[in-house]
Design a protein around this motif. Structure first.
Motif: not given
Length: 295
Positions: A169, A193-195, A197, A214-215, A232-234
């Motif tokens: 980040y 929310r945490l993205d 990378p 997650i999803e 891609r992880i959210m």
């Protein structure tokens, strides 16, 4: 709960922490796991506590040896005194990092400070091991302490990320590492929310407390979500939550682990056993009763 779950979507597998008794002190062991020995260079992860010690009691991990790895100690609550065969004595407090590189061999102990014992104390934290690349497995042992204020913090809406090691980040930790990795402590408020990378081949998120999705898949405290490469992880918090992020590039070959020893060579493990039996790791000042080699 213990074992393995195999969900669909961007999560490759879920490892459930298993309770382990370390002589009256219980930890939740996540790595190594039978179906997943490592995540990047991370080969070991224990959650310590939370545990409340009665007056006069505390954690007492007697002097013991390591080779071929770096131990990483990070606390959420309580304090520990680290002593090692280099002559180091260092108290670690919440938010600090102790990064001890064993290399060719080091011995150390970890104990609750004497000043905290009379009134009872609490201990809660994470200890992980990072295996060293083969080219530097036998490097000179080294210890580094980084205080809480030295570690960069990245904040977002309902998020607070303290970077333990590596870059993430837009921030970089001052902790020196021997390979490309990342490690971070993430606090999330409900709805945050945490993205995560996809900059590394291997990534995982260990949920220390709270609950996240997650999803659309729900996960609970004590689970490590191993993430698929390039996915891609959210992460969305559905309660006040704390995550430990970790991972990096895989090492150049397999690692063998026996007791506190890690190496790319099985023969080296045998040498380390003989060295500990023979007292060749060096004494830890203030320690007179080292742990014996397991039978």
């Amino acid at each position: 709960m213990s074992g393995l779950l195999e969900p669909d979507g961007p999560v490759e597998m879920v490892i459930l922490g298993r309770a382990r008794d370390l002589g009256g002190f219980e930890v939740r062991r996540v790595l190594p796991f039978a179906q997943r020995r490592m995540v990047g260079p991370f080969i070991f992860l224990d959650q310590m506590g939370p545990v409340d010690f009665a007056a006069s009691a505390g954690l007492d991990v007697r002097a013991h040896p390591h080779i071929g790895l770096s131990t990483v100690t990070y606390l959420f609550d309580g304090e520990l005194t680290h002593r090692d065969s280099l002559g180091t004595e260092q108290v670690i407090r919440p938010g600090d990092v102790n990064w001890m590189t064993a290399g060719s061999g080091i011995a150390h102990s970890e104990r609750t400070p004497a000043a905290l014992r009379p009134g009872g104390t609490r201990l809660y934290g994470i200890q992980s091991w990072v295996a060293l690349p083969a080219a530097v497995e036998e490097r000179t042992p080294h210890f580094a302490h980084h205080g809480k204020t030295a570690l960069p913090v990245v904040e977002g809406e309902g998020l607070r990320v303290r970077l333990i090691a590596g870059a993430l980040y837009g921030a970089r930790s001052p902790v020196a590492t021997a390979s490309d990795l990342f490690h971070a402590d993430v606090a999330m408020e409900p709805g945050a929310r945490l993205d995560i990378p996809a900059d590394w081949i291997e990534r995982a998120a260990y949920l220390v407390s709270g609950a996240v999705t997650i999803e659309g898949q729900a996960f609970e405290a004590g689970q490590m979500m191993v993430l698929k490469p390039d996915a891609r992880i959210m992460v969305v918090a559905i309660a006040t939550s704390r995550l430990m992020l970790l991972g990096g590039e895989p090492l150049e070959g397999p690692r063998y682990i026996w007791w506190n020893f890690v190496s790319s060579s099985k023969d080296r493990l045998e040498t380390a056993k003989a060295d500990w039996r023979g007292g060749r790791f060096g004494a830890v000042p203030g320690e007179s009763d080292p742990l014996p080699l397991p039978e």
